[in-house]
Design a protein around this motif. Structure first.
Motif, short mmCIF file in Angstrom:
data_model
loop_
_atom_site.label_atom_id
_atom_site.label_comp_id
_atom_site.label_asym_id
_atom_site.label_seq_id
_atom_site.Cartn_x
_atom_site.Cartn_y
_atom_site.Cartn_z
N ARG A 71 38.90 35.47 38.85
CA ARG A 71 38.01 34.75 39.75
C ARG A 71 38.52 34.79 41.19
O ARG A 71 37.76 34.95 42.13
N LEU A 72 39.84 34.66 41.33
CA LEU A 72 40.42 34.73 42.67
C LEU A 72 40.23 36.12 43.28
O LEU A 72 39.93 36.26 44.47
N ALA A 73 40.42 37.14 42.45
CA ALA A 73 40.22 38.52 42.93
C ALA A 73 38.75 38.75 43.30
O ALA A 73 38.44 39.40 44.31
N LEU A 74 37.84 38.21 42.47
CA LEU A 74 36.41 38.34 42.76
C LEU A 74 36.06 37.66 44.07
O LEU A 74 35.33 38.23 44.91
N ALA A 75 36.59 36.45 44.29
CA ALA A 75 36.30 35.72 45.53
C ALA A 75 36.83 36.47 46.74
O ALA A 75 36.17 36.55 47.79
N SER A 76 38.03 37.06 46.62
CA SER A 76 38.61 37.81 47.73
C SER A 76 37.79 39.06 48.04
O SER A 76 37.50 39.34 49.21
N LEU A 87 27.21 34.87 39.95
CA LEU A 87 27.84 36.18 39.96
C LEU A 87 29.16 36.15 39.19
O LEU A 87 29.46 37.08 38.42
N SER A 88 29.94 35.06 39.37
CA SER A 88 31.20 34.93 38.65
C SER A 88 30.97 34.87 37.15
O SER A 88 31.68 35.51 36.37
N GLU A 89 29.98 34.09 36.73
CA GLU A 89 29.68 33.99 35.31
C GLU A 89 29.21 35.32 34.75
O GLU A 89 29.52 35.68 33.60
N LYS A 90 28.48 36.07 35.54
CA LYS A 90 27.97 37.36 35.07
C LYS A 90 29.09 38.37 34.90
O LYS A 90 29.10 39.16 33.94
N LEU A 91 30.07 38.38 35.82
CA LEU A 91 31.12 39.39 35.80
C LEU A 91 32.35 38.97 35.00
O LEU A 91 33.06 39.83 34.47
N ILE A 92 32.63 37.65 34.93
CA ILE A 92 33.86 37.19 34.28
C ILE A 92 33.58 36.42 33.01
O ILE A 92 34.37 36.44 32.07
N GLY A 93 32.46 35.76 32.92
CA GLY A 93 32.14 34.97 31.74
C GLY A 93 32.45 33.52 31.95
O GLY A 93 32.56 33.04 33.09
N ASP A 94 32.66 32.80 30.84
CA ASP A 94 32.86 31.35 30.94
C ASP A 94 34.31 30.97 31.25
O ASP A 94 34.63 29.80 31.36
N GLY A 95 35.19 31.93 31.40
CA GLY A 95 36.57 31.63 31.81
C GLY A 95 37.49 31.25 30.67
O GLY A 95 38.53 30.64 30.90
N ALA A 96 37.18 31.65 29.43
CA ALA A 96 38.02 31.29 28.30
C ALA A 96 39.29 32.15 28.24
O ALA A 96 40.30 31.75 27.68
N MET A 97 39.24 33.34 28.78
CA MET A 97 40.39 34.24 28.73
C MET A 97 41.51 33.73 29.63
O MET A 97 41.27 33.03 30.62
N GLU A 98 42.77 34.13 29.31
CA GLU A 98 43.92 33.69 30.09
C GLU A 98 43.90 34.27 31.50
O GLU A 98 44.40 33.68 32.44
#
Length: 314
Positions: free
Chosen positions: A251-256, A234-245
């Protein structure tokens, strides 16, 4: 356990003798005397001895009580005893009769030993039996033991109940659902009609609810489009691979937000880590009603999946 007190009283010594007595088999001196015949039980082939021998009647009664009392009356049993005049059988009985079973008490300060089952059972009836049998209105026993009960009537009732529950376990499901609810657990129906148990009340989320963040809506839309994915997917689908600053903050907001949705029952997290949205027609107020509203099979019984009928969620 029995519905017949007389049956329990008659067979209690046979069921419980090893709890109260140490049983030993000793060999005595050879039997003296000339005997021309010996009595034999046709049903079991047991040699009971000559009818004029002092141990014949106790042996006859003991064998009847242990093996045939549930099948026939004592008078009917006596009619199937045969008298044989075979010398080989007489000698065999003499050898068998040399072996005497003794019963030594285990619960008395000064142990007592009885040389016959009749004496031991008489002692058992006067000292232990009154405290062993009691009337109960309800009893709980394990599944394996319930199939080995000696009482035929009770055994037949339990077998019929097992058969009914095997065909359609709706009664068991209702009982379990009620007990789960009493202990603060919720039962809901999901994947292919399977029943799940969770400490969280599952409920559908109202998308038009005011004040819903974009992150929450993204989670709900992501799960609606790809049910069964896990947190990482789900994180990869909504945020991607995490390259952005800003990826870590997102990710923390998504987990919360995901944890809030799970705790409120808007998202289901199963014990295998998969995520999904509640079914639209979930009925969280009455788990028993959810069981009763399960799809019906062609014979009218509740249709349950072949796999585990109740699973758990985290």
């Amino acid at each position: 356990m029995s519905t017949n007190r007389e049956f329990l009283e008659r067979n209690a010594f046979r069921f419980a003798n090893r709890d109260f007595y140490r049983i030993d088999v000793v060999e005595t001196d050879p039997i003296k005397g000339n005997f021309s015949n010996v009595a034999r039980c046709r049903s079991s082939g047991t040699l009971l001895g000559p009818t004029n021998h002092h141990n014949y009647q106790p042996q006859l009664r003991s064998l009847y009580e242990q093996r045939f009392s549930r099948r026939m009356s004592f008078a009917d049993y006596q009619r199937q005893i045969e008298i044989v005049s075979d010398s080989a059988l007489i000698e065999r009985w003499k050898e068998e009769a040399r072996k005497v079973t003794t019963y030594t008490t285990l619960r008395e300060e000064t142990p007592r030993t009885f040389s016959s089952v009749v004496e031991a059972e008489r002692h058992f009836r006067s000292h232990y039996l009154p405290g062993l049998i009691r009337n109960v209105t309800e009893s709980i026993i394990g599944g394996a033991l319930s199939r080995r009960l000696p009482d035929r009537t009770l055994h037949r009732v339990i077998e019929e109940a097992w058969t009914r529950e095997t065909r359609s376990p709706s009664n068991m499901m209702q009982e379990l659902a009620g007990r789960f609810r009493e202990n603060g657990l919720q039962v809901f129906r999901h994947r292919r009609g399977m029943l799940f148990v969770s400490p969280i009340r599952v409920r559908a989320f109202v998308h038009e609810q005011a004040g819903v963040s974009l992150s929450v809506n993204a989670i709900l839309q992501g799960l609606a489009g790809t049910p069964g994915i896990n947190r990482k997917q789900l994180s990869e689908k909504l945020i991607g691979d995490g390259a952005m600053e800003t990826a870590e903050a997102r990710r923390l907001a998504l987990a919360s937000d995901l944890r809030w949705l799970i705790n409120e029952g808007y998202v289901i997290e199963f014990n295998d880590g998969s995520l999904d949205l509640p079914r639209a027609k979930v009925s969280p107020q009455d788990p028993v009603a959810a069981v009763e509203s399960a799809p019906k099979s062609s014979n009218g019984s509740t249709a349950e999946p072949a796999e585990h009928p109740i699973a758990t969620t985290t």
